[in-house]
Design an enzyme around this catalytic site. Structure first.
Site, PDB file in Angstrom:
ATOM      1  CE1 TYR A 128       4.901  96.897  34.338  1.00 27.07           C
ATOM      2  CE2 TYR A 128       5.372  96.442  36.655  1.00 27.07           C
ATOM      3  CZ  TYR A 128       5.622  96.219  35.311  1.00 27.07           C
ATOM      4  OH  TYR A 128       6.583  95.328  34.932  1.00 27.07           O
ATOM      5  CB  SER A 129       1.484 104.315  38.956  1.00 23.36           C
ATOM      6  OG  SER A 129       0.584 105.379  39.072  1.00 23.36           O
ATOM      7  CG  ASN A 130      -3.121 103.024  34.871  1.00 21.48           C
ATOM      8  OD1 ASN A 130      -2.385 102.548  34.016  1.00 21.48           O
ATOM      9  ND2 ASN A 130      -4.087 102.320  35.459  1.00 21.48           N
ATOM     10  CB  ILE A 150       3.425 107.369  37.717  1.00 15.32           C
ATOM     11  CG1 ILE A 150       3.521 107.330  39.242  1.00 15.32           C
ATOM     12  CG2 ILE A 150       4.785 107.641  37.075  1.00 15.32           C
ATOM     13  CD1 ILE A 150       4.136 108.547  39.903  1.00 15.32           C
TER      14      ILE A 150
END
Ligand code: PLP
Length: 305
Positions: free
Chosen positions: A66-68, A70
């Site tokens: 869920y990385s912002n 990425i």
């Protein structure tokens, strides 16, 4: 023309703050770009410049599902004509969640590594393996946590913003390090780690600041008791706070970072921590990843609930 807007400053009318003679402002970094929002552009900017300088046309970076970071790296690569590879922690889950679905739509190639391998993400061995596998790529650490990331974050607060204390959520502390370096001697900065036991960040932040800190005395501290159980952990109280804050003040918050910091600040306002001060809350974005947990602890993307 730069596709990035300068962040608006929004005054918060809060009865609690008024009673304590505290002025609250939010620096809305979440509004600088629709896709590369919050602190992300600041952390990526000089990294992308370095990649171009080294004539590398591919960025490789790391993150959770869920990385912002990425999400933003995929969008920035697409915007500036760079290929992107995202090394994702854990196994592939299909269908892709909205974060990874978006990343692939921007042309990012996803590569999954098990959690044990992911732990080695900053090691020379994994770096060499990745370079052997993908050729000449420019590697940005997880969360944009490096000196070029700090350098960009020194540009978050412009000189003409008046405040006594600024507050920011911390993951790696990179953003805090950059902001701290841009303060004047009258100003103070408070970081709110979203991980449990966030005290360890102090040393990391000092390390990130050291190369830029030439006899500057910066006033900053970490307040470590608003993590709500740890990274990406939430409870009903936090979710209620975020909902009510958005309704009352018109500022949407993400549950992993900004909601915890805003909750902490409002709690400290009540305790009298900021009496008679002008406080600037730095909204670092993250709304794309808004997920909530059901009673079994499963995560749902906000748009699906
Ligand atoms: C929305 C948001 N806020 C705050 C942070 C914390 O930033 P840092 O890792 O620089 O402390 C992050 C992580 O990059 C983030 O995604």
């Amino acid at each position: 023309m730069s596709p990035f807007a300068s962040p608006p400053i929004q005054k918060i009318d809060s009865k609690v703050a008024l009673a304590k003679d505290v002025e609250l402002y939010v620096l809305r970094l979440d509004l600088v770009h629709p896709l590369i929002s919050g602190n992300k552009w600041y952390k990526l900017k000089y990294n992308l410049e370095a990649a171009k300088r080294e004539n590398l046309d591919t960025i490789l970076t790391f993150g959770g599902a869920y990385s912002n970071h990425i999400y933003a790296t995929a969008a920035a690569g697409n915007l500036f004509g760079l290929k992107t590879i995202g090394v994702i922690r854990g196994e592939e889950t299909l269908p892709l969640n909205p974060t990874l679905e978006f990343a692939t739509s921007q042309g990012m190639q996803l590569v999954y590594v098990d959690r044990q391998t992911y732990k080695q993400r900053n090691s020379e061995t994994l770096r060499k393996d990745l370079l052997d596998r993908f050729g000449k790529v420019f590697i940005i650490p997880e969360g944009g946590c490096n000196l070029d990331g700090v350098r960009g974050c020194r540009e978050i607060i412009s000189q003409d913003i008046e405040f006594d204390v600024a507050c920011i959520a911390c993951g790696t502390g990179t953003t805090l390090a950059g902001v701290a370096l841009s303060l004047n001697t009258q100003q103070h900065l408070i970081g709110f780690p979203v991980l449990k036991g966030g005290d360890f960040l102090k040393q990391d932040i000092e390390g990130l600041m050291a190369p830029y800190q030439h006899n500057i005395n910066v006033s900053w501290e970490l307040i470590c008791n608003y993590h709500f159980g740890g990274y990406a952990k939430v409870n009903d109280e936090l979710l209620r706070f975020a909902r009510e804050f958005e309704m009352e003040c018109g500022v949407p918050l993400d549950y992993v970072y900004t909601a915890k910091m805003f909750y902490g600040v409002m709690d400290l306002v009540k305790e009298g921590y900021f009496d008679k001060r002008r406080v600037l809350l730095i909204h670092t974005g993250g709304l794309q990843g808004n997920v909530i947990r059901d009673t079994q602890g499963c995560l749902f993307h906000k748009s699906n609930v």
